[in-house]
Enzyme design. Structure first.
Site, short mmCIF file in Angstrom:
data_model
loop_
_atom_site.label_atom_id
_atom_site.label_comp_id
_atom_site.label_asym_id
_atom_site.label_seq_id
_atom_site.Cartn_x
_atom_site.Cartn_y
_atom_site.Cartn_z
N ASP A 52 48.70 92.89 126.06
CA ASP A 52 48.40 91.46 126.09
C ASP A 52 48.63 90.81 127.46
O ASP A 52 47.71 90.27 128.05
CB ASP A 52 49.22 90.74 125.01
CG ASP A 52 48.86 89.26 124.89
OD1 ASP A 52 47.67 88.94 125.04
OD2 ASP A 52 49.75 88.44 124.66
N CYS A 65 27.31 92.61 114.89
CA CYS A 65 27.29 91.18 114.52
C CYS A 65 25.89 90.73 114.09
O CYS A 65 25.74 89.83 113.27
CB CYS A 65 27.78 90.32 115.69
SG CYS A 65 29.56 90.39 115.96
N CYS A 87 24.28 87.08 112.72
CA CYS A 87 25.33 86.23 112.17
C CYS A 87 25.94 85.35 113.26
O CYS A 87 26.21 85.81 114.37
CB CYS A 87 26.43 87.10 111.54
SG CYS A 87 27.81 86.14 110.88
N CYS A 102 31.03 82.36 112.98
CA CYS A 102 32.18 81.97 113.81
C CYS A 102 31.81 80.86 114.79
O CYS A 102 32.61 79.95 115.04
CB CYS A 102 32.74 83.19 114.56
SG CYS A 102 31.55 84.04 115.62
N CYS A 154 33.74 76.97 114.40
CA CYS A 154 34.83 76.73 115.35
C CYS A 154 35.13 75.23 115.39
O CYS A 154 34.24 74.42 115.71
CB CYS A 154 34.44 77.23 116.74
SG CYS A 154 35.72 76.90 117.98
N CYS A 173 40.03 75.87 122.81
CA CYS A 173 40.39 76.73 121.68
C CYS A 173 41.72 76.29 121.07
O CYS A 173 42.72 76.14 121.78
CB CYS A 173 40.48 78.18 122.17
SG CYS A 173 40.99 79.34 120.89
N CYS A 227 45.12 80.02 115.71
CA CYS A 227 44.03 79.61 114.82
C CYS A 227 43.28 80.86 114.38
O CYS A 227 42.98 81.73 115.20
CB CYS A 227 43.08 78.66 115.55
SG CYS A 227 41.66 78.12 114.57
N CYS A 280 37.86 81.60 113.20
CA CYS A 280 36.73 82.47 113.57
C CYS A 280 36.91 83.89 113.04
O CYS A 280 35.96 84.67 113.07
CB CYS A 280 36.50 82.46 115.08
SG CYS A 280 37.84 83.19 116.04
N CYS A 308 34.54 85.60 109.25
CA CYS A 308 33.75 86.76 109.66
C CYS A 308 33.49 87.69 108.47
O CYS A 308 34.43 88.17 107.83
CB CYS A 308 34.47 87.52 110.76
SG CYS A 308 33.62 89.01 111.31
#
Length: 376
Positions: free
Chosen positions: A134, A188, A191, A194, A198, A214, A240, A243, A247
């Site tokens: 991360d 995806c 589609c 998301c 949002c 965001c 959050c 999204c 899915c």
């Protein structure tokens, strides 16, 4: 041991220590990503939490000068909570995003990466390794995508066939020339759920996120939240999941796999009002082991105030008044003032007028004014 056998045994070991997916890619530069990141910088779409040096983010050789391969790992986390408490009038609750349920994933993945590094050191003479989770320089999602862990979804998450997008990612760069895996096909299709749901329009287009809009980013900021976003926070205390929850690829992906990530419902969905008066020591003792605590208690308290305003929770008025008059942090006083106006009532209005007569901080005075406007 030849490289093929080494790689096979390494994968088997990874699975035995709680790695759910492992993939390999070369240490070649992420050329296309470099252009995307430059564009993100130009547009002001970055959060500011990431490594600012684009060279380091896209060129593994900048991080390990003999780099030959990158090993990507994914560890699944739960999408559902058992025995989730229900908030009600007088006992409203906030929520931490799923990635902050259970122990801090940075700790959990670093432990796994350390074990993997030790295994390689025991089996390969002269091995060199650089691992990260991360907060490292490389872009986890770009590495995972190229290493075949999953495809990069329109919601900017890596989506795996096995666990959906509910996976933590980590990687290690090494001078071992592992055989690379093939990237996965994007599934995806047409589609755009998301993108459509949002709350703040942060997903500009498939695969492009304005981090400044965001909610996952906004809940981690420490300042006063801009007006346009306050009504979108809802009862989110950290992060959050919108999204991800919409899915279709996440349907049925519950992922109750690792005990360490199974949430304590009282921590994942805590009562809001007690958060307003929690001390630093209490906060660290209660929430210090979850990733959502990394910015300290202030953003969580500010978000709790906004959540109480969202619910128009009249029972919280006395606590909000106490913050307005006594808290030494302007952000908390100001947010409490706005919340009192949003909730309404004679007691809240009187408190705002009293604060208006004594408050010296201009930002807080501005929030008091906004709060009073709700009564007009």
């Amino acid at each position: 041991m030849n490289i093929h056998d080494l790689q096979r045994d390494f994968v088997a070991y990874a699975m035995s220590i709680g790695v759910d997916k492992i993939g390999f890619t070369t240490a070649a530069p992420f050329t296309e990503l470099k252009n995307r990141l430059r564009r993100q910088q130009e547009l002001g779409y970055q959060s500011g939490f990431e490594e600012s040096d684009i060279q380091k983010r896209t060129e593994p050789l900048q991080l390990l000068d003999e780099a030959e391969s990158i090993v990507a790992i994914a560890v699944a986390y739960p999408s559902r909570m058992q025995n989730a408490p229900i908030g009600k009038r007088g006992a409203r609750r906030g929520i931490f995003c799923r990635a902050s349920w259970g122990v801090d994933y940075h700790t959990a993945l670093r432990e796994r990466l350390k074990l993997l590094s030790t295994w390689l050191e025991e089996h390969v003479k002269g091995v060199r390794i650089e691992s990260m989770v991360d907060t490292g320089a490389l872009v986890d999602r770009a590495v995972a995508e190229r290493a075949g862990i999953g495809w990069s979804g329109k919601n900017c998450s890596i989506i795996t066939p096995e666990f959906g997008s509910y996976v933590y990612l980590g990687e290690l760069i090494t001078n071992i020339p592992f055989a690379p895996d093939k990237p996965m096909e994007d599934e995806c299709g047409d589609c755009r759920l998301c993108l459509d749901v949002c709350p703040t329009g942060a997903l500009i287009q498939g695969g492009q996120l304005d981090a400044q809009r965001c909610i996952a980013f906004l809940t981690q900021t420490k300042g006063t939240l801009p007006d346009e976003f306050r009504s979108h926070i809802g009862n989110r205390l950290y992060g959050c999941d919108t999204c991800q929850t919409v899915c279709p690829k996440n349907k049925g992906k519950i992922n109750w796999i690792h005990e360490e990530f199974i949430p304590d419902p009282e921590l994942a969905k805590p009562l809001l009002t007690p958060l307003l008066t929690i001390t630093n020591r209490e906060f660290k003792g209660r929430f210090g082991h979850v990733s959502g605590s990394w910015r300290g208690k202030k953003p969580i308290q500010r978000n709790a105030i906004l959540a109480l305003a969202h619910f128009k929770e009249e029972a919280a008025i006395p606590d909000l008044i106490a913050l307005l008059h006594k808290d030494d942090r302007p952000v908390i006083r100001g947010t409490a003032a706005w919340a009192l106006g949003k909730i309404g009532g004679d007691t809240a209005q009187t408190a705002l007028h009293e604060a208006e007569a004594t408050e010296q901080d201009e930002e807080v005075r501005s929030e008091i004014y906004k709060g009073l406007q709700f009564f007009k």
